[in-house]
Structure formats: C-alpha cells, structure tokens
Design a protein around this motif. Structure first.
Motif, PDB file in Angstrom:
ATOM      1  N   ASN A 157       0.831  -1.217   0.000  1.00  0.00           N
ATOM      2  CA  ASN A 157       0.000   0.000   0.000  1.00  0.00           C
ATOM      3  C   ASN A 157       0.862   1.262   0.000  1.00  0.00           C
ATOM      4  O   ASN A 157       0.588   2.216   0.736  1.00  0.00           O
ATOM      5  CB  ASN A 157      -0.973   0.025   1.195  1.00  0.00           C
ATOM      6  CG  ASN A 157      -2.412  -0.145   0.749  1.00  0.00           C
ATOM      7  OD1 ASN A 157      -2.688  -0.707  -0.308  1.00  0.00           O
ATOM      8  ND2 ASN A 157      -3.342   0.343   1.541  1.00  0.00           N
ATOM      9  N   MET A 158       1.882   1.254  -0.843  1.00  0.00           N
ATOM     10  CA  MET A 158       2.836   2.349  -0.885  1.00  0.00           C
ATOM     11  C   MET A 158       2.975   2.892  -2.305  1.00  0.00           C
ATOM     12  O   MET A 158       2.852   2.154  -3.290  1.00  0.00           O
ATOM     13  CB  MET A 158       4.210   1.887  -0.411  1.00  0.00           C
ATOM     14  CG  MET A 158       4.287   1.443   1.019  1.00  0.00           C
ATOM     15  SD  MET A 158       4.149   2.813   2.194  1.00  0.00           S
ATOM     16  CE  MET A 158       5.649   3.726   1.823  1.00  0.00           C
ATOM     17  N   VAL A 159       3.249   4.186  -2.376  1.00  0.00           N
ATOM     18  CA  VAL A 159       3.557   4.847  -3.630  1.00  0.00           C
ATOM     19  C   VAL A 159       4.847   5.631  -3.420  1.00  0.00           C
ATOM     20  O   VAL A 159       5.078   6.168  -2.331  1.00  0.00           O
ATOM     21  CB  VAL A 159       2.425   5.787  -4.069  1.00  0.00           C
ATOM     22  CG1 VAL A 159       2.736   6.426  -5.423  1.00  0.00           C
ATOM     23  CG2 VAL A 159       1.110   5.033  -4.136  1.00  0.00           C
ATOM     24  N   TYR A 160       5.657   5.715  -4.468  1.00  0.00           N
ATOM     25  CA  TYR A 160       6.949   6.366  -4.337  1.00  0.00           C
ATOM     26  C   TYR A 160       7.154   7.383  -5.459  1.00  0.00           C
ATOM     27  O   TYR A 160       6.587   7.264  -6.548  1.00  0.00           O
ATOM     28  CB  TYR A 160       8.076   5.328  -4.408  1.00  0.00           C
ATOM     29  CG  TYR A 160       7.927   4.209  -3.413  1.00  0.00           C
ATOM     30  CD1 TYR A 160       7.372   2.987  -3.789  1.00  0.00           C
ATOM     31  CD2 TYR A 160       8.307   4.384  -2.086  1.00  0.00           C
ATOM     32  CE1 TYR A 160       7.232   1.957  -2.878  1.00  0.00           C
ATOM     33  CE2 TYR A 160       8.162   3.351  -1.167  1.00  0.00           C
ATOM     34  CZ  TYR A 160       7.624   2.149  -1.570  1.00  0.00           C
ATOM     35  OH  TYR A 160       7.468   1.129  -0.655  1.00  0.00           O
ATOM     36  N   LEU A 161       7.998   8.353  -5.167  1.00  0.00           N
ATOM     37  CA  LEU A 161       8.435   9.293  -6.188  1.00  0.00           C
ATOM     38  C   LEU A 161       9.948   9.431  -6.068  1.00  0.00           C
ATOM     39  O   LEU A 161      10.440   9.988  -5.083  1.00  0.00           O
ATOM     40  CB  LEU A 161       7.762  10.658  -6.028  1.00  0.00           C
ATOM     41  CG  LEU A 161       8.095  11.662  -7.134  1.00  0.00           C
ATOM     42  CD1 LEU A 161       7.449  11.232  -8.458  1.00  0.00           C
ATOM     43  CD2 LEU A 161       7.631  13.067  -6.756  1.00  0.00           C
ATOM     44  N   GLN A 162      10.645   8.899  -7.033  1.00  0.00           N
ATOM     45  CA  GLN A 162      12.099   9.027  -7.089  1.00  0.00           C
ATOM     46  C   GLN A 162      12.437  10.310  -7.838  1.00  0.00           C
ATOM     47  O   GLN A 162      12.046  10.481  -8.993  1.00  0.00           O
ATOM     48  CB  GLN A 162      12.719   7.823  -7.793  1.00  0.00           C
ATOM     49  CG  GLN A 162      14.227   7.892  -7.927  1.00  0.00           C
ATOM     50  CD  GLN A 162      14.944   7.809  -6.591  1.00  0.00           C
ATOM     51  OE1 GLN A 162      14.588   7.016  -5.735  1.00  0.00           O
ATOM     52  NE2 GLN A 162      15.970   8.657  -6.416  1.00  0.00           N
ATOM     53  N   MET A 163      13.173  11.180  -7.173  1.00  0.00           N
ATOM     54  CA  MET A 163      13.520  12.478  -7.733  1.00  0.00           C
ATOM     55  C   MET A 163      15.024  12.525  -7.940  1.00  0.00           C
ATOM     56  O   MET A 163      15.784  12.414  -6.981  1.00  0.00           O
ATOM     57  CB  MET A 163      13.095  13.599  -6.781  1.00  0.00           C
ATOM     58  CG  MET A 163      11.622  13.524  -6.381  1.00  0.00           C
ATOM     59  SD  MET A 163      11.206  14.599  -4.992  1.00  0.00           S
ATOM     60  CE  MET A 163      11.715  16.186  -5.600  1.00  0.00           C
ATOM     61  N   ASN A 164      15.445  12.676  -9.167  1.00  0.00           N
ATOM     62  CA  ASN A 164      16.868  12.704  -9.481  1.00  0.00           C
ATOM     63  C   ASN A 164      17.280  14.063 -10.046  1.00  0.00           C
ATOM     64  O   ASN A 164      16.469  14.775 -10.628  1.00  0.00           O
ATOM     65  CB  ASN A 164      17.209  11.605 -10.495  1.00  0.00           C
ATOM     66  CG  ASN A 164      17.009  10.216  -9.928  1.00  0.00           C
ATOM     67  OD1 ASN A 164      17.181   9.975  -8.739  1.00  0.00           O
ATOM     68  ND2 ASN A 164      16.640   9.286 -10.797  1.00  0.00           N
ATOM     69  N   ASN A 165      18.552  14.382  -9.859  1.00  0.00           N
ATOM     70  CA  ASN A 165      19.114  15.619 -10.412  1.00  0.00           C
ATOM     71  C   ASN A 165      18.232  16.821 -10.083  1.00  0.00           C
ATOM     72  O   ASN A 165      17.876  17.602 -10.969  1.00  0.00           O
ATOM     73  CB  ASN A 165      19.306  15.479 -11.920  1.00  0.00           C
ATOM     74  CG  ASN A 165      20.177  16.571 -12.497  1.00  0.00           C
ATOM     75  OD1 ASN A 165      21.033  17.132 -11.812  1.00  0.00           O
ATOM     76  ND2 ASN A 165      19.956  16.899 -13.771  1.00  0.00           N
ATOM     77  N   VAL A 166      17.893  16.950  -8.841  1.00  0.00           N
ATOM     78  CA  VAL A 166      16.984  18.027  -8.436  1.00  0.00           C
ATOM     79  C   VAL A 166      17.663  19.382  -8.554  1.00  0.00           C
ATOM     80  O   VAL A 166      18.902  19.487  -8.523  1.00  0.00           O
ATOM     81  CB  VAL A 166      16.447  17.801  -7.015  1.00  0.00           C
ATOM     82  CG1 VAL A 166      15.601  16.527  -6.963  1.00  0.00           C
ATOM     83  CG2 VAL A 166      17.584  17.754  -6.012  1.00  0.00           C
ATOM     84  N   ASN A 167      16.848  20.397  -8.679  1.00  0.00           N
ATOM     85  CA  ASN A 167      17.343  21.765  -8.752  1.00  0.00           C
ATOM     86  C   ASN A 167      16.472  22.657  -7.871  1.00  0.00           C
ATOM     87  O   ASN A 167      15.406  22.232  -7.414  1.00  0.00           O
ATOM     88  CB  ASN A 167      17.350  22.238 -10.210  1.00  0.00           C
ATOM     89  CG  ASN A 167      15.985  22.154 -10.847  1.00  0.00           C
ATOM     90  OD1 ASN A 167      15.100  22.954 -10.519  1.00  0.00           O
ATOM     91  ND2 ASN A 167      15.781  21.187 -11.739  1.00  0.00           N
TER      92      ASN A 167
END
Length: 124
Positions: free
Chosen positions: A77-87
């Motif tokens: 029951n999980m959702v994820y957001l992988q955020m790469n090279n953030v600015n």
C-alpha cells in the motif's frame, strides 16, 4: 476512506536525489490511480506524476519528465516518487493523492484523497 501520509522530504543539494514515499491506509490502493502534486510558495498546485492501479501506466508533468519516476507497491500500500538531479526550482511541498478509478488524470480536483504533504527544499 483512504488516508495518505507522505514522508521522505527534506533538504537536498542541487544535483542530488530524493525518494518520497506515500503510505496509504484504510483501503487497498490497487483500485486507485495515485498521483503526486507539488506546490511552491506563491504558485498554484502543479501536477507531477500519476500511476495506474496496476502500475503499468504512468504519466508525468512536462517539467519533471525524465527526471522523476513514480512507482507503487500495492502489496505494501505504498507509492513512491524518485527524484533525481533536483534543482532549486523543485523546492515545494509535495502531496500524494488518490483517485478511485482507472483514468490517469493531471487535474487535482479529480483526486478524492490527499495527504498533508512533505516539504522538499533544494539548495543551490
């Protein structure tokens, strides 16, 4: 009712990565489209990404395409957001949202349930 709780936000340097999590409770989320939105200070809420109930379909906002990845684990029951090279322009409160149904939508008012958000701050 579906309760959503986001976690994983914080302070990150530009160019770094961050993984946001959204824990759902109350219902199994396999029947829900799950989305991520963000809202920066003084700006309107912006669509980030959405994923179908099965996880086989995704859609992204133009500003994050190729940079962020949404995923889900229905067993947990999980959702994820992988955020790469953030600015620094990614600095915002990030919200998890759930929509009963099968249509992937970018429209915030079409989502039925919302978490309280997690702050992401990107330093330059």
């Amino acid at each position: 009712q579906v309760q959503l709780v986001e976690s994983g936000g914080g302070l990150v340097q530009a160019g770094g990565s961050l993984r946001l999590s959204c824990a759902a409770s109350g219902r199994t989320i396999s029947a829900y489209v799950m989305g991520w939105f963000r809202q920066a200070p003084g700006k309107e809420r912006e669509f980030v990404a959405a994923i179908s109930g099965s996880g086989t379909s995704t859609t992204y906002g133009d500003s994050v395409k190729g940079q962020f990845t949404i995923s889900r684990d229905n067993g947990r029951n999980m959702v994820y957001l992988q955020m790469n090279n953030v600015n620094p322009e990614d600095t915002a409160v990030f919200y998890c949202a759930a929509r009963l149904g099968v249509v992937l939508t970018r429209v915030s008012r079409e989502y039925n349930y919302w978490g309280q958000g997690t702050q992401v701050t990107v330093s330059s």
